[in-house]
Design a protein around this motif. Sequence first.
Motif, PDB file in Angstrom:
ATOM      1  N   ALA A 196       0.986  -1.411  -0.088  1.00  0.00           N
ATOM      2  CA  ALA A 196       0.075  -0.027   0.140  1.00  0.00           C
ATOM      3  C   ALA A 196       0.993   1.029   0.096  1.00  0.00           C
ATOM      4  O   ALA A 196       2.027   1.197   0.831  1.00  0.00           O
ATOM      5  N   SER A 197       0.465   2.112  -0.786  1.00  0.00           N
ATOM      6  CA  SER A 197       1.320   3.589  -0.744  1.00  0.00           C
ATOM      7  C   SER A 197       0.707   4.356   0.233  1.00  0.00           C
ATOM      8  O   SER A 197      -0.334   4.255   0.921  1.00  0.00           O
ATOM      9  N   THR A 198       1.573   5.532   0.524  1.00  0.00           N
ATOM     10  CA  THR A 198       1.159   6.382   1.497  1.00  0.00           C
ATOM     11  C   THR A 198      -0.112   7.169   0.948  1.00  0.00           C
ATOM     12  O   THR A 198      -1.201   7.259   1.853  1.00  0.00           O
ATOM     13  N   ASP A 199      -0.345   7.379  -0.354  1.00  0.00           N
ATOM     14  CA  ASP A 199      -1.464   8.058  -0.934  1.00  0.00           C
ATOM     15  C   ASP A 199      -2.669   7.139  -0.721  1.00  0.00           C
ATOM     16  O   ASP A 199      -3.865   7.652  -0.524  1.00  0.00           O
ATOM     17  N   GLU A 200      -2.482   5.794  -0.975  1.00  0.00           N
ATOM     18  CA  GLU A 200      -3.573   4.959  -0.633  1.00  0.00           C
ATOM     19  C   GLU A 200      -4.370   5.023   0.600  1.00  0.00           C
ATOM     20  O   GLU A 200      -5.426   5.313   0.868  1.00  0.00           O
ATOM     21  N   VAL A 201      -3.463   4.989   1.737  1.00  0.00           N
ATOM     22  CA  VAL A 201      -3.676   5.113   3.209  1.00  0.00           C
ATOM     23  C   VAL A 201      -4.747   6.459   3.428  1.00  0.00           C
ATOM     24  O   VAL A 201      -5.629   6.489   4.026  1.00  0.00           O
ATOM     25  N   ILE A 202      -3.996   7.546   2.726  1.00  0.00           N
ATOM     26  CA  ILE A 202      -4.766   8.470   2.772  1.00  0.00           C
ATOM     27  C   ILE A 202      -6.042   8.869   2.171  1.00  0.00           C
ATOM     28  O   ILE A 202      -6.975   9.402   2.645  1.00  0.00           O
ATOM     29  N   ALA A 203      -6.196   8.411   0.963  1.00  0.00           N
ATOM     30  CA  ALA A 203      -7.351   8.229   0.391  1.00  0.00           C
ATOM     31  C   ALA A 203      -8.537   7.296   1.138  1.00  0.00           C
ATOM     32  O   ALA A 203      -9.539   7.487   1.166  1.00  0.00           O
ATOM     33  N   VAL A 204      -8.130   5.998   1.468  1.00  0.00           N
ATOM     34  CA  VAL A 204      -9.010   5.374   2.082  1.00  0.00           C
ATOM     35  C   VAL A 204      -9.417   5.931   3.492  1.00  0.00           C
ATOM     36  O   VAL A 204     -10.755   5.740   3.898  1.00  0.00           O
ATOM     37  N   GLY A 205      -8.534   6.676   4.143  1.00  0.00           N
ATOM     38  CA  GLY A 205      -8.964   7.117   5.443  1.00  0.00           C
ATOM     39  C   GLY A 205      -9.517   8.665   5.491  1.00  0.00           C
ATOM     40  O   GLY A 205      -9.844   8.896   6.246  1.00  0.00           O
ATOM     41  N   ALA A 206      -9.763   9.213   3.943  1.00  0.00           N
ATOM     42  CA  ALA A 206     -10.381  10.400   3.888  1.00  0.00           C
ATOM     43  C   ALA A 206     -11.755  10.399   4.657  1.00  0.00           C
ATOM     44  O   ALA A 206     -12.007  11.507   5.454  1.00  0.00           O
ATOM     45  N   PRO A 207     -12.713   9.517   4.953  1.00  0.00           N
ATOM     46  CA  PRO A 207     -13.760   9.579   5.802  1.00  0.00           C
ATOM     47  C   PRO A 207     -13.570   9.960   7.335  1.00  0.00           C
ATOM     48  O   PRO A 207     -14.372  10.241   7.948  1.00  0.00           O
ATOM     49  N   LEU A 208     -12.304   9.659   7.632  1.00  0.00           N
ATOM     50  CA  LEU A 208     -12.150  10.064   9.147  1.00  0.00           C
ATOM     51  C   LEU A 208     -11.982  11.572   9.482  1.00  0.00           C
ATOM     52  O   LEU A 208     -12.317  11.960  10.479  1.00  0.00           O
ATOM     53  N   THR A 209     -11.730  12.345   8.480  1.00  0.00           N
ATOM     54  CA  THR A 209     -11.457  13.867   8.612  1.00  0.00           C
ATOM     55  C   THR A 209     -12.920  14.286   9.122  1.00  0.00           C
ATOM     56  O   THR A 209     -13.102  14.790  10.212  1.00  0.00           O
ATOM     57  N   SER A 210     -13.926  14.037   8.298  1.00  0.00           N
ATOM     58  CA  SER A 210     -14.932  14.753   8.786  1.00  0.00           C
ATOM     59  C   SER A 210     -15.832  14.120  10.009  1.00  0.00           C
ATOM     60  O   SER A 210     -16.518  14.599  10.535  1.00  0.00           O
ATOM     61  N   ALA A 211     -15.581  12.861  10.099  1.00  0.00           N
ATOM     62  CA  ALA A 211     -16.054  12.102  11.222  1.00  0.00           C
ATOM     63  C   ALA A 211     -15.335  12.473  12.634  1.00  0.00           C
ATOM     64  O   ALA A 211     -15.721  11.854  13.451  1.00  0.00           O
ATOM     65  N   ARG A 212     -14.251  12.790  12.518  1.00  0.00           N
ATOM     66  CA  ARG A 212     -13.234  13.199  13.548  1.00  0.00           C
ATOM     67  C   ARG A 212     -13.069  11.792  14.097  1.00  0.00           C
ATOM     68  O   ARG A 212     -13.065  11.582  15.416  1.00  0.00           O
ATOM     69  N   GLY A 213     -12.515  10.794  13.363  1.00  0.00           N
ATOM     70  CA  GLY A 213     -12.149   9.525  13.842  1.00  0.00           C
ATOM     71  C   GLY A 213     -10.583   9.745  14.323  1.00  0.00           C
ATOM     72  O   GLY A 213      -9.862  10.507  13.930  1.00  0.00           O
ATOM     73  N   VAL A 214     -10.256   8.597  14.554  1.00  0.00           N
ATOM     74  CA  VAL A 214      -8.796   8.485  14.895  1.00  0.00           C
ATOM     75  C   VAL A 214      -8.005   7.505  14.075  1.00  0.00           C
ATOM     76  O   VAL A 214      -8.607   6.670  13.630  1.00  0.00           O
ATOM     77  N   ILE A 215      -6.650   7.477  14.076  1.00  0.00           N
ATOM     78  CA  ILE A 215      -5.910   6.676  13.219  1.00  0.00           C
ATOM     79  C   ILE A 215      -5.066   6.058  14.038  1.00  0.00           C
ATOM     80  O   ILE A 215      -4.106   6.804  14.647  1.00  0.00           O
ATOM     81  N   THR A 216      -4.831   4.815  14.027  1.00  0.00           N
ATOM     82  CA  THR A 216      -3.676   4.011  14.770  1.00  0.00           C
ATOM     83  C   THR A 216      -2.842   3.435  13.838  1.00  0.00           C
ATOM     84  O   THR A 216      -3.368   2.783  12.909  1.00  0.00           O
ATOM     85  N   MET A 217      -1.510   3.608  14.024  1.00  0.00           N
ATOM     86  CA  MET A 217      -0.711   2.979  12.968  1.00  0.00           C
ATOM     87  C   MET A 217       0.607   2.067  13.487  1.00  0.00           C
ATOM     88  O   MET A 217       1.256   2.428  14.251  1.00  0.00           O
ATOM     89  N   HIS A 218       0.435   1.029  13.081  1.00  0.00           N
ATOM     90  CA  HIS A 218       1.555  -0.098  13.124  1.00  0.00           C
ATOM     91  C   HIS A 218       2.361   0.485  11.895  1.00  0.00           C
ATOM     92  O   HIS A 218       2.099   0.149  10.713  1.00  0.00           O
ATOM     93  N   ILE A 219       3.428   1.190  12.130  1.00  0.00           N
ATOM     94  CA  ILE A 219       4.088   1.787  11.187  1.00  0.00           C
ATOM     95  C   ILE A 219       5.047   0.776  10.313  1.00  0.00           C
ATOM     96  O   ILE A 219       5.128  -0.314  10.677  1.00  0.00           O
ATOM     97  N   ARG A 220       5.541   1.387   9.027  1.00  0.00           N
ATOM     98  CA  ARG A 220       6.151   0.323   8.023  1.00  0.00           C
ATOM     99  C   ARG A 220       7.319  -0.349   8.687  1.00  0.00           C
ATOM    100  O   ARG A 220       7.701  -1.488   7.954  1.00  0.00           O
ATOM    101  N   ASP A 221       8.072   0.201   9.497  1.00  0.00           N
ATOM    102  CA  ASP A 221       9.306  -0.300   9.863  1.00  0.00           C
ATOM    103  C   ASP A 221       9.597   0.059  11.422  1.00  0.00           C
ATOM    104  O   ASP A 221       9.438   1.052  11.460  1.00  0.00           O
ATOM    105  N   GLU A 222      10.010  -0.855  12.246  1.00  0.00           N
ATOM    106  CA  GLU A 222      10.418  -0.575  13.575  1.00  0.00           C
ATOM    107  C   GLU A 222      11.957  -0.909  13.912  1.00  0.00           C
ATOM    108  O   GLU A 222      12.349  -0.919  15.010  1.00  0.00           O
ATOM    109  N   GLY A 223      12.783  -0.764  12.806  1.00  0.00           N
ATOM    110  CA  GLY A 223      14.063  -1.167  12.855  1.00  0.00           C
ATOM    111  C   GLY A 223      14.960  -0.156  12.069  1.00  0.00           C
ATOM    112  O   GLY A 223      14.979   1.021  12.665  1.00  0.00           O
ATOM    113  N   ASP A 224      15.913  -0.583  11.347  1.00  0.00           N
ATOM    114  CA  ASP A 224      16.708   0.483  10.649  1.00  0.00           C
ATOM    115  C   ASP A 224      16.197   1.547   9.867  1.00  0.00           C
ATOM    116  O   ASP A 224      16.538   2.636   9.892  1.00  0.00           O
TER     117      ASP A 224
END
Length: 482
Positions: A196-224
């Motif tokens: 998934a691209s960054t733009d994809e996550v933003i596009a899919v998550g767009a309804p969160l803005t008006s709904a004042r929802g939250v986003i929790t993120m297991h990020i793409r890398d927790e190492g190097d």
Amino acid sequence: MNTMLDLIIEGGAVIDGTGAPRRQADVGIAGDRIVRLGDLTNVPARERFDARGRVVAPGFIDVHTHDDRLLLDAPAGPHPKLSQGVTTVVTGNCGISLAPLQAVATPPAPLDLLGTDAWRFGSFGDYLDELEQTGPAVNAACLVGHSTLRVRRMDRLDRAATAHEERLMALDLAIALEAGAIGMSTGLYYPPAKAASTDEVIAVGAPLTSARGVITMHIRDEGDAIDSALREALLIGRALGIDTVLSHHKLVGKANHGRSVETLAMIEEASRNQSVCLDCYPYNASSTMLLPGRVAQSDDVRVTWSKADPSAAGRSLFALARERGVAPEELAQTLQPAGAIYFAMSEDDVSRILQHPLTMVGSDGLAHDVSPHPRLWGTFPRVLGHYVRERRILALEQAVHKMTGLSAARFGLAGRGVLAESAHADVVVFDEATVSGTASFENPTAVSTGILAVFVNGKLACRNGRTVDVHAGRVLRHGRSE
């Protein structure tokens, strides 16, 4: 004339969840609400609970769980969350939610961490409705998983979504938010969402803005590559203009030990311009699906379950590999599908992250593992026993705040996480001298000590680790008063 109360918890030291110093006070409850605090000696009550010499605090809020299915099927014996003082959980983390997805076959890992036979909810509303009908053991605030949406809407997961697929997933999210989901989670580290691209996550998550929802993120890398992964997560939060939670913040691999100084500084700097916070669990080992690529960066790997070889559960992957005369990575491949615990973190990083003012506490426990990480059963008492009483790196009031009031504020759980008049009567009574997370890697389901009573919405739900009421919880639907 004093009105008869249903319950008075009397004589305890009240730590109210705001971070304020403790004070002696009785807590008066009528129905599901706290109605009075103070000296209630002469106030009549149908029941009184003696909390003298004990701490009375808000019920703990587990902000990072995978309890989607556990909420539907409460265990017959001790409850892994009630027994440690948890009264509210946030589910659907790391991109993985049980809905909306109907699947005949087992969905791809790591969705199978929620089990293989409960993927029957075609809509998020159906899932929340069933939760309400069955009555969960604890209060539940539920996230929609981005990976679950990808599995639902995409024929292949090894590519970014098309614009049409993004619109379909965004529609699914909007419908779920309307039904009461509190937001969306991502798991860009995992195979179903890695492409998934960054733009994809933003596009899919767009309804969160008006709904004042939250986003929790297991990020793409927790190492190097944690720096770039954090920048991506922060960018997504800024683009959506919503509250952003960085899930189970940690640094894995010896080469990255100590880098929490840098990552926390980056998060703190970002917090000046956007709403961002993080959660962590109080252990220096992580747990997820068994990934051969994670083996080399770990001091040890413990198998939590294996469909190919159930006897491997609870064993060290390295020890098993030596016994069988194969490389650990090769064995990890033959055990698939499977789960594992990875010993690849620094205790100094864990302590530093836990102490940070932006950090909440979440267990990230996996309820369906055969031999689970002890965080499923011991997270909150471990904070109180190990990090407060023994190591003294947190004041008790500060620790309670991280597990209650801070969490409720960040996730918009109105009336939860504090002991105050008109607040919901979610209360835990514990002994600060003995509270301890006794679950260990060798005995991961041991019931915590020192948690004396747990009240959920005014009902006694757990007493000394024994479940009393397994249906006292409620579904906390986004945007609706409970």
